[in-house]
Design an enzyme around this catalytic site. Structure first.
Site, PDB file in Angstrom:
ATOM      1  N   ASP A   1       0.815  -1.218   0.000  1.00  0.00           N
ATOM      2  CA  ASP A   1       0.000   0.000   0.000  1.00  0.00           C
ATOM      3  C   ASP A   1       0.848   1.268   0.000  1.00  0.00           C
ATOM      4  O   ASP A   1       2.060   1.228   0.250  1.00  0.00           O
ATOM      5  CB  ASP A   1      -0.961  -0.005   1.193  1.00  0.00           C
ATOM      6  CG  ASP A   1      -0.307  -0.480   2.494  1.00  0.00           C
ATOM      7  OD1 ASP A   1       0.930  -0.435   2.590  1.00  0.00           O
ATOM      8  OD2 ASP A   1      -1.034  -0.895   3.406  1.00  0.00           O
TER       9      ASP A   1
ATOM     10  N   ASN B   1      -7.592  -2.455  13.778  1.00  0.00           N
ATOM     11  CA  ASN B   1      -8.995  -2.747  13.471  1.00  0.00           C
ATOM     12  C   ASN B   1      -9.130  -4.004  12.601  1.00  0.00           C
ATOM     13  O   ASN B   1     -10.181  -4.274  12.034  1.00  0.00           O
ATOM     14  CB  ASN B   1      -9.657  -1.552  12.772  1.00  0.00           C
ATOM     15  CG  ASN B   1      -9.015  -1.234  11.428  1.00  0.00           C
ATOM     16  OD1 ASN B   1      -8.039  -1.873  11.037  1.00  0.00           O
ATOM     17  ND2 ASN B   1      -9.550  -0.263  10.722  1.00  0.00           N
TER      18      ASN B   1
ATOM     19  N   HIS C   1      -7.290  -4.660   9.823  1.00  0.00           N
ATOM     20  CA  HIS C   1      -6.976  -4.540   8.395  1.00  0.00           C
ATOM     21  C   HIS C   1      -5.675  -5.246   8.044  1.00  0.00           C
ATOM     22  O   HIS C   1      -4.796  -5.441   8.889  1.00  0.00           O
ATOM     23  CB  HIS C   1      -6.982  -3.068   7.932  1.00  0.00           C
ATOM     24  CG  HIS C   1      -5.851  -2.216   8.398  1.00  0.00           C
ATOM     25  ND1 HIS C   1      -5.997  -0.877   8.714  1.00  0.00           N
ATOM     26  CD2 HIS C   1      -4.537  -2.482   8.595  1.00  0.00           C
ATOM     27  CE1 HIS C   1      -4.834  -0.373   9.058  1.00  0.00           C
ATOM     28  NE2 HIS C   1      -3.926  -1.325   9.009  1.00  0.00           N
TER      29      HIS C   1
ATOM     30  N   GLU D   1      -9.637  -1.939   4.777  1.00  0.00           N
ATOM     31  CA  GLU D   1     -10.355  -1.577   5.991  1.00  0.00           C
ATOM     32  C   GLU D   1     -11.647  -2.381   6.106  1.00  0.00           C
ATOM     33  O   GLU D   1     -12.249  -2.744   5.081  1.00  0.00           O
ATOM     34  CB  GLU D   1     -10.696  -0.082   5.946  1.00  0.00           C
ATOM     35  CG  GLU D   1      -9.476   0.830   5.901  1.00  0.00           C
ATOM     36  CD  GLU D   1      -8.873   1.086   7.270  1.00  0.00           C
ATOM     37  OE1 GLU D   1      -8.608   0.106   8.002  1.00  0.00           O
ATOM     38  OE2 GLU D   1      -8.658   2.257   7.599  1.00  0.00           O
TER      39      GLU D   1
HETATM   40  C1  GLP Z   1      -0.669  -0.147   8.516  1.00  0.00           C
HETATM   41  C2  GLP Z   1      -0.264  -0.529   7.076  1.00  0.00           C
HETATM   42  C3  GLP Z   1       0.008  -1.988   6.967  1.00  0.00           C
HETATM   43  C4  GLP Z   1       0.707  -2.437   8.227  1.00  0.00           C
HETATM   44  C5  GLP Z   1      -0.281  -2.417   9.372  1.00  0.00           C
HETATM   45  C6  GLP Z   1       0.333  -2.611  10.745  1.00  0.00           C
HETATM   46  O1  GLP Z   1      -1.720   0.723   8.560  1.00  0.00           O
HETATM   47  N1  GLP Z   1      -1.180  -0.157   6.069  1.00  0.00           N
HETATM   48  O2  GLP Z   1       0.746  -2.252   5.793  1.00  0.00           O
HETATM   49  O3  GLP Z   1       1.190  -3.739   8.066  1.00  0.00           O
HETATM   50  O4  GLP Z   1      -1.061  -1.255   9.325  1.00  0.00           O
HETATM   51  O5  GLP Z   1       1.065  -1.493  11.127  1.00  0.00           O
HETATM   52  P1  GLP Z   1       2.064  -1.510  12.376  1.00  0.00           P
HETATM   53  O6  GLP Z   1       3.065  -2.556  12.103  1.00  0.00           O
HETATM   54  O7  GLP Z   1       2.679  -0.129  12.403  1.00  0.00           O
HETATM   55  O8  GLP Z   1       1.257  -1.801  13.573  1.00  0.00           O
END
Ligand code: GLP
Length: 257
Positions: A83, A152, A154, A159
């Site tokens: 992403d 959440n 995702h 989402e």
């Molecule tokens: C983010 C990104 C994801 C990531 C996930 C976890 O929003 N879009 O690619 O893997 O959420 O993030 P984090 O590792 O900072 O908790």
């Protein structure tokens, strides 16, 4: 329907987890050097705090390779990130392109074009999503996919509620996601872009193998919810992974508490 996860790897700390996952990734990349009928399928990469120690450990391991192997790895490297935010210039500190360059591209001296991400600065976001999906398809789809977990539920920026068959698309980020990711934007959720482009569950579930990585106490609640499910639930996008035959969940003691 199998309950989640088919394969669970539990570690006492996120550091130990990162070291073991880096070892697995190194083994995967090592096999890229063995000539086969077809070239390697791209790596599917994630960003976020969870991946930082993983990439650091992977870089340390790969820099121990001899120069000839490293040179060959650089010439073969092809990764597609999940992403990217919409509306940020590629060198913005909060962009995922910047994140990938800083943590993987520069330390490994990878060619810039080897690290693919959606073009979040394109004027036509929908067209940028379509062209990213087409580029990935042309390269044969993802081989090994790394995934983090949003608080959440995702994966990528899919989402809730999320559809299993959706391919790469533009998405509005939820307030909870913008809050979760505010740290890279001076701690201000309002400074986090409202939109992003993300690979969909369709591209993610087409990978050969998937590694969902979950660390830290802030993920304990959502992980507990995921582990209680016995089938996919669109309100928890990561639960679509139940539909995949080769998923591994890597968790540390804090997230699995
Ligand atoms: C983010 C990104 C994801 C990531 C996930 C976890 O929003 N879009 O690619 O893997 O959420 O993030 P984090 O590792 O900072 O908790």
């Amino acid at each position: 329907m199998p309950s989640f996860p088919p394969h669970l790897k539990r570690f006492s700390s996120s550091t130990t987890l990162a070291g073991q996952l880096a070892l697995h990734l190194e083994g995967h990349l090592r096999r890229w050097l063995t000539p086969g009928d077809k070239g390697p399928r791209p790596l599917g990469l994630a960003t976020g705090r969870t991946m930082e120690p993983v990439y650091a450990a992977l870089v340390s391991r790969l820099l121990l390779w001899n120069e000839a192997d490293l040179k060959r790895l650089r010439s073969l490297w092809c990764s597609f990130n999940l992403d990217e935010y919409v509306g940020l210039l590629p060198d913005h500190q909060g962009s995922y392109r910047h994140y990938m360059r800083e943590r993987l591209g520069d330390p490994l001296q990878l060619p810039l074009e080897a690290l693919q991400l959606p073009d979040g600065s394109a004027d036509d976001t929908a067209a940028a999503a379509r062209s990213y999906a087409a580029d990935l398809q042309r390269r044969g789809g993802v081989g090994l996919q790394l995934l983090g977990l949003g608080s959440n539920g995702h994966v990528g920026f899919n989402e809730p509620p999320s559809d299993r068959d959706r391919s790469c698309h533009a998405v509005m980020l939820s307030p909870s996601t913008r809050l979760q990711n505010a740290m890279m934007f001076g701690g201000d959720p309002a400074a986090v872009p409202e939109r992003a482009i993300t690979l969909g569950l369709a591209e993610i579930l087409a990978a050969d193998e998937i590694h969902l990585v979950v660390t830290g106490p802030s993920k304990a609640a959502i992980l507990a919810r995921l582990l209680r499910l016995d089938g996919p639930d669109p309100s928890l996008p990561a639960s679509w992974l139940l539909d995949h035959p080769n998923v591994c969940l890597w968790g540390d003691a804090a997230s699995l508490a």
